[in-house]
Design an enzyme around this catalytic site. Structure first.
Site, PDB file in Angstrom:
ATOM      1  N   HIS A  64     -28.399-125.554 -36.484  1.00  0.00           N
ATOM      2  CA  HIS A  64     -29.755-126.107 -36.474  1.00  0.00           C
ATOM      3  C   HIS A  64     -30.009-126.833 -35.152  1.00  0.00           C
ATOM      4  O   HIS A  64     -31.021-126.598 -34.493  1.00  0.00           O
ATOM      5  CB  HIS A  64     -29.951-127.074 -37.650  1.00  0.00           C
ATOM      6  CG  HIS A  64     -31.150-127.975 -37.518  1.00  0.00           C
ATOM      7  ND1 HIS A  64     -32.450-127.524 -37.663  1.00  0.00           N
ATOM      8  CD2 HIS A  64     -31.255-129.295 -37.232  1.00  0.00           C
ATOM      9  CE1 HIS A  64     -33.281-128.531 -37.481  1.00  0.00           C
ATOM     10  NE2 HIS A  64     -32.592-129.626 -37.210  1.00  0.00           N
ATOM     11  N   ASP A  83     -48.661-115.593  -9.469  1.00  0.00           N
ATOM     12  CA  ASP A  83     -47.593-115.364 -10.438  1.00  0.00           C
ATOM     13  C   ASP A  83     -46.478-116.354 -10.126  1.00  0.00           C
ATOM     14  O   ASP A  83     -46.624-117.198  -9.250  1.00  0.00           O
ATOM     15  CB  ASP A  83     -47.066-113.914 -10.342  1.00  0.00           C
ATOM     16  CG  ASP A  83     -46.494-113.451 -11.680  1.00  0.00           C
ATOM     17  OD1 ASP A  83     -45.526-114.074 -12.143  1.00  0.00           O
ATOM     18  OD2 ASP A  83     -47.037-112.507 -12.261  1.00  0.00           O
ATOM     19  N   TRP A 104     -23.742-129.971 -32.742  1.00  0.00           N
ATOM     20  CA  TRP A 104     -24.252-129.333 -31.521  1.00  0.00           C
ATOM     21  C   TRP A 104     -23.610-129.951 -30.280  1.00  0.00           C
ATOM     22  O   TRP A 104     -23.615-129.352 -29.216  1.00  0.00           O
ATOM     23  CB  TRP A 104     -25.776-129.423 -31.444  1.00  0.00           C
ATOM     24  CG  TRP A 104     -26.341-130.684 -30.858  1.00  0.00           C
ATOM     25  CD1 TRP A 104     -26.552-131.857 -31.508  1.00  0.00           C
ATOM     26  CD2 TRP A 104     -26.747-130.899 -29.507  1.00  0.00           C
ATOM     27  NE1 TRP A 104     -27.064-132.795 -30.643  1.00  0.00           N
ATOM     28  CE2 TRP A 104     -27.208-132.234 -29.411  1.00  0.00           C
ATOM     29  CE3 TRP A 104     -26.790-130.097 -28.368  1.00  0.00           C
ATOM     30  CZ2 TRP A 104     -27.677-132.786 -28.209  1.00  0.00           C
ATOM     31  CZ3 TRP A 104     -27.264-130.660 -27.171  1.00  0.00           C
ATOM     32  CH2 TRP A 104     -27.704-131.983 -27.110  1.00  0.00           C
ATOM     33  N   SER A 148     -29.669-118.307 -18.187  1.00  0.00           N
ATOM     34  CA  SER A 148     -31.103-118.115 -18.366  1.00  0.00           C
ATOM     35  C   SER A 148     -31.886-119.359 -17.969  1.00  0.00           C
ATOM     36  O   SER A 148     -32.875-119.289 -17.242  1.00  0.00           O
ATOM     37  CB  SER A 148     -31.368-117.745 -19.824  1.00  0.00           C
ATOM     38  OG  SER A 148     -32.663-118.113 -20.199  1.00  0.00           O
ATOM     39  N   SER A 149     -31.411-120.533 -18.426  1.00  0.00           N
ATOM     40  CA  SER A 149     -32.123-121.770 -18.105  1.00  0.00           C
ATOM     41  C   SER A 149     -32.137-122.041 -16.612  1.00  0.00           C
ATOM     42  O   SER A 149     -33.148-122.485 -16.064  1.00  0.00           O
ATOM     43  CB  SER A 149     -31.453-122.972 -18.759  1.00  0.00           C
ATOM     44  OG  SER A 149     -31.609-122.925 -20.115  1.00  0.00           O
ATOM     45  N   HIS A 191     -27.487-136.268 -21.463  1.00  0.00           N
ATOM     46  CA  HIS A 191     -28.590-137.195 -21.361  1.00  0.00           C
ATOM     47  C   HIS A 191     -29.739-136.684 -20.509  1.00  0.00           C
ATOM     48  O   HIS A 191     -30.879-136.720 -20.947  1.00  0.00           O
ATOM     49  CB  HIS A 191     -28.179-138.618 -21.012  1.00  0.00           C
ATOM     50  CG  HIS A 191     -29.246-139.534 -21.510  1.00  0.00           C
ATOM     51  ND1 HIS A 191     -29.388-139.824 -22.840  1.00  0.00           N
ATOM     52  CD2 HIS A 191     -30.323-140.058 -20.900  1.00  0.00           C
ATOM     53  CE1 HIS A 191     -30.501-140.519 -23.019  1.00  0.00           C
ATOM     54  NE2 HIS A 191     -31.077-140.676 -21.856  1.00  0.00           N
ATOM     55  N   GLU A 247     -30.428-133.738 -20.285  1.00  0.00           N
ATOM     56  CA  GLU A 247     -30.986-132.706 -21.179  1.00  0.00           C
ATOM     57  C   GLU A 247     -32.066-133.281 -22.099  1.00  0.00           C
ATOM     58  O   GLU A 247     -33.090-132.642 -22.327  1.00  0.00           O
ATOM     59  CB  GLU A 247     -29.850-132.090 -22.002  1.00  0.00           C
ATOM     60  CG  GLU A 247     -30.285-131.221 -23.166  1.00  0.00           C
ATOM     61  CD  GLU A 247     -30.948-129.921 -22.764  1.00  0.00           C
ATOM     62  OE1 GLU A 247     -30.760-129.499 -21.613  1.00  0.00           O
ATOM     63  OE2 GLU A 247     -31.644-129.335 -23.611  1.00  0.00           O
ATOM     64  N   TYR A 261     -34.065-135.602 -21.465  1.00  0.00           N
ATOM     65  CA  TYR A 261     -35.296-135.781 -20.678  1.00  0.00           C
ATOM     66  C   TYR A 261     -35.899-134.450 -20.292  1.00  0.00           C
ATOM     67  O   TYR A 261     -37.120-134.342 -20.125  1.00  0.00           O
ATOM     68  CB  TYR A 261     -35.033-136.661 -19.456  1.00  0.00           C
ATOM     69  CG  TYR A 261     -34.735-138.077 -19.893  1.00  0.00           C
ATOM     70  CD1 TYR A 261     -35.598-138.726 -20.754  1.00  0.00           C
ATOM     71  CD2 TYR A 261     -33.582-138.729 -19.507  1.00  0.00           C
ATOM     72  CE1 TYR A 261     -35.329-139.987 -21.219  1.00  0.00           C
ATOM     73  CE2 TYR A 261     -33.302-140.000 -19.963  1.00  0.00           C
ATOM     74  CZ  TYR A 261     -34.179-140.629 -20.820  1.00  0.00           C
ATOM     75  OH  TYR A 261     -33.897-141.877 -21.280  1.00  0.00           O
ATOM     76  N   SER A 316     -50.416-136.014 -20.569  1.00  0.00           N
ATOM     77  CA  SER A 316     -51.206-136.491 -19.435  1.00  0.00           C
ATOM     78  C   SER A 316     -52.309-135.516 -19.046  1.00  0.00           C
ATOM     79  O   SER A 316     -53.233-135.885 -18.317  1.00  0.00           O
ATOM     80  CB  SER A 316     -50.314-136.734 -18.215  1.00  0.00           C
ATOM     81  OG  SER A 316     -49.249-137.574 -18.559  1.00  0.00           O
ATOM     82  N   HIS A 324     -24.145-144.352 -22.985  1.00  0.00           N
ATOM     83  CA  HIS A 324     -24.697-145.078 -24.126  1.00  0.00           C
ATOM     84  C   HIS A 324     -24.572-144.260 -25.412  1.00  0.00           C
ATOM     85  O   HIS A 324     -24.823-144.778 -26.485  1.00  0.00           O
ATOM     86  CB  HIS A 324     -26.149-145.520 -23.870  1.00  0.00           C
ATOM     87  CG  HIS A 324     -27.139-144.406 -23.745  1.00  0.00           C
ATOM     88  ND1 HIS A 324     -28.210-144.478 -22.904  1.00  0.00           N
ATOM     89  CD2 HIS A 324     -27.223-143.207 -24.338  1.00  0.00           C
ATOM     90  CE1 HIS A 324     -28.911-143.357 -22.994  1.00  0.00           C
ATOM     91  NE2 HIS A 324     -28.326-142.570 -23.861  1.00  0.00           N
ATOM     92  N   HIS A 325     -24.174-142.985 -25.281  1.00  0.00           N
ATOM     93  CA  HIS A 325     -23.876-142.196 -26.480  1.00  0.00           C
ATOM     94  C   HIS A 325     -22.460-142.475 -26.970  1.00  0.00           C
ATOM     95  O   HIS A 325     -22.039-141.910 -27.968  1.00  0.00           O
ATOM     96  CB  HIS A 325     -24.004-140.710 -26.173  1.00  0.00           C
ATOM     97  CG  HIS A 325     -25.395-140.288 -25.786  1.00  0.00           C
ATOM     98  ND1 HIS A 325     -26.313-139.833 -26.693  1.00  0.00           N
ATOM     99  CD2 HIS A 325     -26.032-140.292 -24.591  1.00  0.00           C
ATOM    100  CE1 HIS A 325     -27.446-139.538 -26.072  1.00  0.00           C
ATOM    101  NE2 HIS A 325     -27.305-139.815 -24.799  1.00  0.00           N
ATOM    102  N   THR A 364     -40.998-145.615 -18.891  1.00  0.00           N
ATOM    103  CA  THR A 364     -41.592-145.024 -20.092  1.00  0.00           C
ATOM    104  C   THR A 364     -42.757-145.873 -20.570  1.00  0.00           C
ATOM    105  O   THR A 364     -43.802-145.355 -20.980  1.00  0.00           O
ATOM    106  CB  THR A 364     -40.533-144.890 -21.197  1.00  0.00           C
ATOM    107  OG1 THR A 364     -39.338-144.373 -20.627  1.00  0.00           O
ATOM    108  CG2 THR A 364     -40.996-143.955 -22.284  1.00  0.00           C
ATOM    109  N   LYS A 409     -45.824-145.171 -18.666  1.00  0.00           N
ATOM    110  CA  LYS A 409     -46.529-143.967 -19.122  1.00  0.00           C
ATOM    111  C   LYS A 409     -47.404-144.257 -20.333  1.00  0.00           C
ATOM    112  O   LYS A 409     -48.581-143.906 -20.355  1.00  0.00           O
ATOM    113  CB  LYS A 409     -45.518-142.878 -19.465  1.00  0.00           C
ATOM    114  CG  LYS A 409     -44.904-142.291 -18.227  1.00  0.00           C
ATOM    115  CD  LYS A 409     -44.089-141.090 -18.532  1.00  0.00           C
ATOM    116  CE  LYS A 409     -43.839-140.307 -17.279  1.00  0.00           C
ATOM    117  NZ  LYS A 409     -45.016-139.593 -16.793  1.00  0.00           N
ATOM    118  N   ARG A 416     -24.304-139.735 -40.763  1.00  0.00           N
ATOM    119  CA  ARG A 416     -24.916-138.426 -40.534  1.00  0.00           C
ATOM    120  C   ARG A 416     -23.856-137.345 -40.677  1.00  0.00           C
ATOM    121  O   ARG A 416     -22.671-137.619 -40.693  1.00  0.00           O
ATOM    122  CB  ARG A 416     -25.567-138.389 -39.146  1.00  0.00           C
ATOM    123  CG  ARG A 416     -24.612-138.596 -38.009  1.00  0.00           C
ATOM    124  CD  ARG A 416     -25.320-138.803 -36.685  1.00  0.00           C
ATOM    125  NE  ARG A 416     -25.788-137.537 -36.114  1.00  0.00           N
ATOM    126  CZ  ARG A 416     -25.833-137.276 -34.794  1.00  0.00           C
ATOM    127  NH1 ARG A 416     -25.437-138.190 -33.929  1.00  0.00           N
ATOM    128  NH2 ARG A 416     -26.273-136.132 -34.357  1.00  0.00           N
TER     129      ARG A 416
END
Lengths: 293, 531
Positions: free
Chosen positions: B81, B110, B146, B174-175, B258, B260, B262, B273, B307-308, B333, B336, B455
């Protein structure tokens, strides 16, 4: 950049090669995954077959795609803006390669500076050492792992030093081959490019010799703890990149023989040479951090 | 921001490569609009696939005790998932939006590298075919979360890990190719006069996102490679017996992970925006500060990864550094959110569907932001870590953040893509059902998390039963609500609805609204001139 546009954009025609490339990567991923699983379980299967099929498809795709590309470029269909896009794309690709190596250099620095000393009781980890492997002493190169594997460390003066000199010279020869291209001196271009390729091949040959020496005489293998891991993963991935770079240069050599490239139309040559200088810089980093220090 | 003085619209495909018929059009295409459509449909299908896995998870958690699935299969569901939603739904959806909109917003014909663009898309269905097929293998698919922490993914994982690793490798390829294409398009294909500080914010945020992608996807490739060799080839990067350290895995993974997160929210900021000024009928408040805030968030994202890992074990100085660096991110943040609110301040507001989703985003994403701030505080994180509080946090930022922004973008630009206005009735059902159910789904997770429910566990203590029942009901309702959107998309693709004007939103600005709806197959073959 946006001020210097040609007044007409170039949009390439449809092409079958991307989807062929996607199928190739699919076969390679499935094949490689199955090869690894078969190797692990010790069983037979179709992994190797699928992997080779994928590699062949990838080769066909690369040849076809680049052939179309070269024909279009020689036909003058590409404009200056597209050349700029190619150069920027190649630069970003090399940046992504830098970050790939950064992951392995990060692992190297972490094990040297943190995990190995901590296992030896450094910082506030006296009890880690006491409880896990009380006889383990931190050292680098890690010639004896906590679980007791013993190996020898690879020295730097010998093959690695020779290889460093070879790669550094090859960067210089390639640079002057490029100068030859810029100044329309085809002879200089051809023999210096040829020399660069020979230097690349000798580098790879010596690296194979070093690996054989490590495996057969020193007991230094991919399995000998983090020293062997980082040594073989870093030099191995670098070696793969040198192999790819050499193939690129050989292709460039053939194209030079076929009379391709002018001072104005030379993106492929430039990209290959950027790539070569990049693997060279990676090697210098490797030489310093894997071999010397 | 920018407006067209004169331009040359080619609605006519009188010369080279108009869309061919049949399947070849989609297989061989080099057209950014076709590829954008492929990405968006792929992302939506993956969203439904990943969503059905979430339904399995919620069905199992409907009551305490083990009833529907085996614990091992439950673990595979949570793992796949997450992988499907991150790499299959959110990222491709943003890439699809970039494909469709970036060239039109900067006046380019293009993407810069159209054939590679096609390659980067077509890798994805194959990569996910491998990942999903591994679920049906003997021993099952990936079951380590994951985040595939070692030693779960090395010592204790099943053989299909090899397929997981290689499918992540090609997803990464690909990314990276997709990101290189976007960044080169933005750097090199802007129409004359489209200077950097005139670019629409969606383009700006994608520019920075593409940089993050190119920087960290290779690090993920390195991480999975080390997992592969540790598991199958006897290396010990993540095993202390050979001098390595399982914690090293977490450092490498989160150095990717991390930035990722963002990658999955910066384009969302860009979308919001674009939409808020349109429906507030005022220019965006603080354009330059928005750009700088985006860049600051991106740069800070490289120095907050640990921080993870507060409970993993780290010197106290490290914990303090990562705590402070993380809290610092709330400054840009906050800039924003302030700017969006200031844009609406005394604006002539209307509440069409894109605006409703944008407003929901601003409120609900901010809730997720605040719970993130709570998690950033090291000492309290020791209480929250690995509980449903974390699940609540990242689903607020990813579902009501990233995915709501994607919905907002889809409603905003769908008239431009399809040429017809979407079915407003279905849209209303979709929005209101989603809004209510998503909060029934995720809000109680804060409470069960604070009370200590861990979890990634298929069973739980009895005192969590009532809340979990509500969470599951919310989950099923949210899942079903997406069928309204599916129906709406099918109607739009079949061109059922009133024809859309070139600029269906009164207050909209930007180059994409200067071309007809639906956008012609080729736009801006000669560059527009921008004042």
């Amino acid at each position: 950049m946006s001020q210097q546009h040609a007044d007409k954009y170039y949009v390439p025609a449809q092409s079958p090669w991307p989807i062929v490339g996607a199928v190739a990567l699919f076969l390679i991923a499935v094949g490689a995954g199955n090869v690894v699983m078969q190797h692990h379980k010790g069983t037979d299967g179709y992994g190797g077959l699928i992997l080779s099929l994928g590699m062949i498809t990838l080769m066909v795709m690369l040849i076809g795609w680049f052939r179309d590309q070269i024909n279009e470029s020689m036909a003058g269909m590409h404009n200056a803006q597209l050349g700029q896009s190619y150069r920027q794309g190649m630069s970003w690709f090399i940046f992504s390669e830098v970050m790939f190596f950064a992951a392995f250099f990060g692992a190297l620095f972490y094990t040297r500076m943190i995990s190995v000393p901590w296992l030896g009781g450094a910082s506030n980890n006296a009890m880690t050492n006491e409880v896990l492997w009380p006889t383990f002493e931190a050292m680098w190169p890690l010639t004896q792992t906590p679980s007791g594997l013993v190996t020898e460390a690879m020295g730097w003066n010998g093959l690695p030093l020779i290889n460093t000199v070879i790669l550094l010279i090859s960067s210089v020869t390639l640079h002057f081959a490029h100068v030859g291209l810029e100044e329309q001196k085809r002879g200089q271009l051809m023999w210096l490019l040829g020399l660069t390729i020979l230097l690349g091949i000798s580098f790879l040959g010596l690296q194979v010799e070093e690996y054989v020496h490590a495996y057969t005489e020193m007991g230094l293998t991919l399995q000998s703890g983090v020293y062997g891991n980082t040594f073989f993963m870093l030099t191995g991935f670098h070696g793969l990149h040198v192999t790819l770079g050499t193939i690129l240069l050989i292709v460039m050599f053939c194209r030079v023989l076929a009379g391709h490239f002018t001072p104005k139309n030379q993106f492929a040559f430039m990209a290959a040479s950027w790539y070569w200088h990049f693997v060279d810089v990676v090697w210098v980093m490797l030489f310093i951090f894997v071999y010397v220090l | 921001m920018s407006s067209i003085v004169e331009q040359d619209i080619h609605a006519d495909d009188h010369h080279h490569h108009a869309p061919g018929g049949g399947i070849k059009r989609w297989l061989y295409t080099t057209n950014h609009k076709d590829i954008g459509t492929l990405y968006l449909w792929f992302a939506f299908i993956m969203f439904l696939v990943g969503g059905s896995m979430a339904m399995v998870i919620r069905a199992e958690l409907f009551e305490p005790g083990l009833q529907i699935v085996e614990p091992n299969f439950f673990n595979q569901m949570t793992t796949v998932h997450g992988l499907v939603m991150v790499f299959g739904a959110v990222m491709p959806a943003f890439t699809g939006l970039a494909n469709w909109m970036v060239p039109m917003m900067i006046g380019a014909p293009d993407m810069a590298l159209p054939r590679m663009n096609n390659w980067s898309f077509w890798i994805l269905p194959f990569a996910f075919a491998i990942l999903l097929a591994s679920l049906f293998m003997e021993g099952g698919g990936p079951n380590f979360g994951w985040t595939f922490y070692a030693p779960l993914s090395t010592t204790y994982s099943n053989d299909s890990t090899a397929l997981f690793v290689f499918s992540v490798h090609i997803m990464g390829a690909s990314s990276i190719m997709g990101a290189i294409n976007v960044i080169v398009t933005i750097m090199n294909m802007r129409a004359p006069g489209m200077t950097y500080m005139k670019m629409p914010l969606f383009v700006w945020t994608w520019f920075i996102t593409a940089f993050l992608l190119i920087a960290v996807m290779p690090v993920l490739a390195g991480a999975v490679t080390m997992v592969l060799t540790d598991k199958f080839f006897g290396t010990s990067f993540f095993s202390a017996a050979g001098g390595g350290d399982p914690v090293l895995f977490q450092h490498i993974f989160w150095f990717f992970g991390h930035p990722e997160v963002y990658i999955m929210i910066l384009p969302a900021f860009g979308i919001i925006s674009q939409i808020v000024p349109t429906f507030a009928r005022k220019p965006l408040f603080g354009y330059a500060s928005m750009v700088y805030a985006t860049a600051s968030i991106a740069l800070l994202s490289f120095v907050v990864w640990a921080h993870h890992m507060f409970t993993t074990g780290m010197p106290v100085a490290g914990e303090l550094f990562f705590m402070i660096a993380t809290m610092l991110i709330s400054v840009p943040t906050g800039v924003k959110v302030f700017n969006w609110v200031a844009t609406m301040w005394r604006g002539a507001m209307t509440f069409e569907m894109p605006m409703l989703f944008a407003l929901a985003f601003i409120v609900l994403f901010t809730i997720g932001g605040f719970s993130g701030l709570m998690l950033a505080i090291t000492p309290v994180d020791f209480q929250y870590h690995d509980t449903y509080f974390v699940v609540a946090h990242f689903h607020y930022v990813l579902v009501t953040g990233a995915i709501f922004s994607i919905f907002a973008a889809a409603y905003y630009w769908l008239p431009k893509w399809s040429g017809v206005m979407f079915d407003k009735k279905l849209a209303n059902w979709h929005f209101w059902c989603s809004l209510v159910s998503v909060n029934v789904l995720f809000f109680p997770m804060h409470f069960v998390g604070l009370a200590g429910m861990p979890r990634r566990i298929p069973d739980y203590a009895l005192q969590f039963a009532d809340f979990n029942k509500w969470i599951s009901i919310g989950g099923f309702a949210f899942g079903l609500s997406q069928l309204f959107f599916l129906a709406l998309l099918i109607k739009a693709c079949r061109k059922q609805g009133e024809p859309a004007a070139a600029k269906p939103w009164e207050g909209a600005e930007g180059l994409e609204w200067e071309i007809p709806s639906p956008a012609p197959y080729h736009t801006f073959e000669t560059p527009p001139v921008i004042k």
